[in-house]
Design a protein around this motif. Structure first.
Motif, mmCIF file in Angstrom:
data_model
loop_
_atom_site.group_PDB
_atom_site.id
_atom_site.type_symbol
_atom_site.label_atom_id
_atom_site.label_comp_id
_atom_site.label_asym_id
_atom_site.label_seq_id
_atom_site.Cartn_x
_atom_site.Cartn_y
_atom_site.Cartn_z
ATOM 1 N N GLU A 179 0.841 -1.190 0.000
ATOM 2 C CA GLU A 179 0.000 0.000 0.000
ATOM 3 C C GLU A 179 0.882 1.247 0.000
ATOM 4 N N ILE A 180 0.591 2.165 -0.958
ATOM 5 C CA ILE A 180 1.280 3.462 -1.036
ATOM 6 C C ILE A 180 0.246 4.552 -0.837
ATOM 7 N N ARG A 181 0.554 5.493 0.100
ATOM 8 C CA ARG A 181 -0.384 6.563 0.437
ATOM 9 C C ARG A 181 0.258 7.905 0.069
ATOM 10 N N ILE A 182 -0.431 8.663 -0.798
ATOM 11 C CA ILE A 182 0.035 9.966 -1.271
ATOM 12 C C ILE A 182 -0.902 11.044 -0.736
ATOM 13 N N TYR A 185 4.449 4.295 2.868
ATOM 14 C CA TYR A 185 4.074 2.979 2.336
ATOM 15 C C TYR A 185 4.031 1.976 3.483
ATOM 16 N N ARG A 186 3.370 0.835 3.209
ATOM 17 C CA ARG A 186 3.312 -0.274 4.150
ATOM 18 C C ARG A 186 3.196 -1.562 3.366
ATOM 19 N N VAL A 187 3.915 -2.611 3.847
ATOM 20 C CA VAL A 187 3.894 -3.938 3.206
ATOM 21 C C VAL A 187 3.584 -4.971 4.289
ATOM 22 N N ASP A 188 2.564 -5.792 4.040
ATOM 23 C CA ASP A 188 2.206 -6.900 4.938
ATOM 24 C C ASP A 188 2.328 -8.198 4.141
ATOM 25 N N ALA A 189 3.010 -9.204 4.721
ATOM 26 C CA ALA A 189 3.268 -10.461 3.991
ATOM 27 C C ALA A 189 3.134 -11.643 4.931
ATOM 28 N N GLN A 190 2.941 -12.821 4.308
ATOM 29 C CA GLN A 190 2.840 -14.084 5.035
ATOM 30 C C GLN A 190 3.677 -15.110 4.287
ATOM 31 N N GLY A 191 4.520 -15.837 5.027
ATOM 32 C CA GLY A 191 5.348 -16.872 4.423
ATOM 33 C C GLY A 191 5.391 -18.102 5.288
ATOM 34 N N SER A 192 6.293 -19.024 4.965
ATOM 35 C CA SER A 192 6.405 -20.259 5.744
ATOM 36 C C SER A 192 6.882 -19.986 7.159
ATOM 37 N N GLY A 193 7.597 -18.858 7.357
ATOM 38 C CA GLY A 193 8.104 -18.514 8.687
ATOM 39 C C GLY A 193 7.164 -17.668 9.499
ATOM 40 N N GLY A 194 5.974 -17.348 8.959
ATOM 41 C CA GLY A 194 5.020 -16.524 9.679
ATOM 42 C C GLY A 194 4.803 -15.204 8.965
ATOM 43 N N VAL A 208 6.605 -4.315 6.994
ATOM 44 C CA VAL A 208 7.596 -3.232 6.913
ATOM 45 C C VAL A 208 6.876 -1.982 6.441
ATOM 46 N N ARG A 209 7.401 -0.786 6.820
ATOM 47 C CA ARG A 209 6.798 0.473 6.421
ATOM 48 C C ARG A 209 7.861 1.564 6.411
ATOM 49 N N GLY A 210 7.543 2.695 5.752
ATOM 50 C CA GLY A 210 8.497 3.795 5.701
ATOM 51 C C GLY A 210 7.981 4.916 4.837
ATOM 52 N N GLY A 211 8.873 5.884 4.549
ATOM 53 C CA GLY A 211 8.533 7.037 3.723
ATOM 54 C C GLY A 211 9.320 7.017 2.427
ATOM 55 N N PHE A 212 9.271 8.158 1.711
ATOM 56 C CA PHE A 212 9.925 8.267 0.409
ATOM 57 C C PHE A 212 11.032 9.324 0.478
ATOM 58 N N VAL A 213 12.217 8.928 0.085
ATOM 59 C CA VAL A 213 13.384 9.797 0.158
ATOM 60 C C VAL A 213 13.716 10.262 -1.257
ATOM 61 N N PRO A 214 13.895 11.560 -1.479
ATOM 62 C CA PRO A 214 14.287 12.028 -2.807
ATOM 63 C C PRO A 214 15.647 11.462 -3.212
ATOM 64 N N THR A 215 15.819 11.104 -4.492
ATOM 65 C CA THR A 215 17.068 10.522 -4.979
ATOM 66 C C THR A 215 17.860 11.478 -5.837
#
Length: 268
Positions: free
Chosen positions: A171-174, A247-256, A260-267
């Motif tokens: 998910e990306i939030r602007i 942004y925010r990322v939610d995931a599910q795998g074999s380990g549970g 992770v989440r964070g912002g956007f840094v100019p490059t």
């Protein structure tokens, strides 16, 4: 008769004392002047006187020659051969030579009171930026794409996973800064594997990717991007800031499960 002649010659030779100076002068005059012709003596004298005179003359000439040789040897110094010493090159020499300097290794730096050398300083390992995040098998980083401009922006989310994921939501939030309008999305994974939605709620433009049931995201590096026009919003120069975006990322795998989440840094 022969013994008498020999005795007289011997006495004459012993009593003779040659005048070396006069003989040398005569020799020099003879060498410098023209040859002098001597008058031939008549052969009327007796054979005995001729023989005595010849022997006496022979002895005188022999003794005089030895004396002259000795005087010449003493008067002319022997030549001395001097070998010049090799000259060392100077600063003004056309081709001065110098020994090649031997490289010297720098001494290790030691701290006071310690015998162990201090290792050279190394550059510190890079610290995570404001857009990076880690959790379980996930690693993520958010950045503003360098191709963005005052009219259009692309916000990127880089995602890495060390194990396959059976469930994934990105998910990306602007923030709506005035006139922000979506122009699309982009991802490295197949678009058919996700359900993609774009909604505006509470002054925020929300981009969402949801992995379809039964599918798996392989381990590796992946990327998701949200694209939009900047509208009339800005900081007075026409450039839109990304301080309120995230942004925010939610995931599910074999380990549970992991998030992770964070912002956007100019490059740029």
């Amino acid at each position: 008769m022969n013994e008498e002649i020999a005795r007289r010659l011997s006495e004459a030779a012993e009593a003779h004392r040659p005048d070396r100076a006069r003989m040398l002068a005569r020799v020099q005059r003879g060498m410098a002047g023209p040859a002098v012709r001597h008058r031939a003596r008549p052969f009327a004298r007796s054979g005995t006187r001729v023989a005595l005179a010849g022997l006496a003359a022979t002895g005188i000439l022999t003794t005089g020659g030895l004396a002259v040789a000795a005087i010449v040897a003493k008067s002319s110094p022997s030549a001395t051969v001097t070998t010049p010493a090799p000259s060392s090159p100077t600063a003004g020499s056309p081709h001065p030579t110098s020994a090649r300097p031997t490289p010297v290794a720098p001494a290790p730096v030691t701290t006071p009171g310690s015998a162990r050398p201090t290792p050279p300083a190394t550059s510190p390992s890079p610290t995570p930026t404001a857009g990076e995040s880690r959790n379980g098998p996930l690693w993520s980083a958010g950045s503003v794409d360098p191709r963005s401009n005052v009219y259009w922006t692309q916000s990127d989310v880089a995602l890495k996973t060390t194990q396959p994921l059976t469930s994934l939501t990105v998910e990306i939030r602007i923030v709506q800064t005035g006139g922000v309008k979506s122009t699309g999305t982009w991802q490295t994974l197949p678009s058919g594997d996700f359900t993609v939605t774009i909604q505006e709620a509470g002054g925020t433009l929300v981009y969402r990717w949801v992995l379809k049931p039964g599918l798996t995201v392989p381990a590796g590096s992946h990327e998701f991007a949200a694209q939009f026009n900047n509208g009339t919003g800005g900081n007075g120069t026409g450039v839109r800031g990304a301080a309120g975006d995230g942004y925010r990322v939610d995931a599910q795998g074999s380990g549970g499960s992991a998030s992770v989440r964070g912002g956007f840094v100019p490059t740029r």
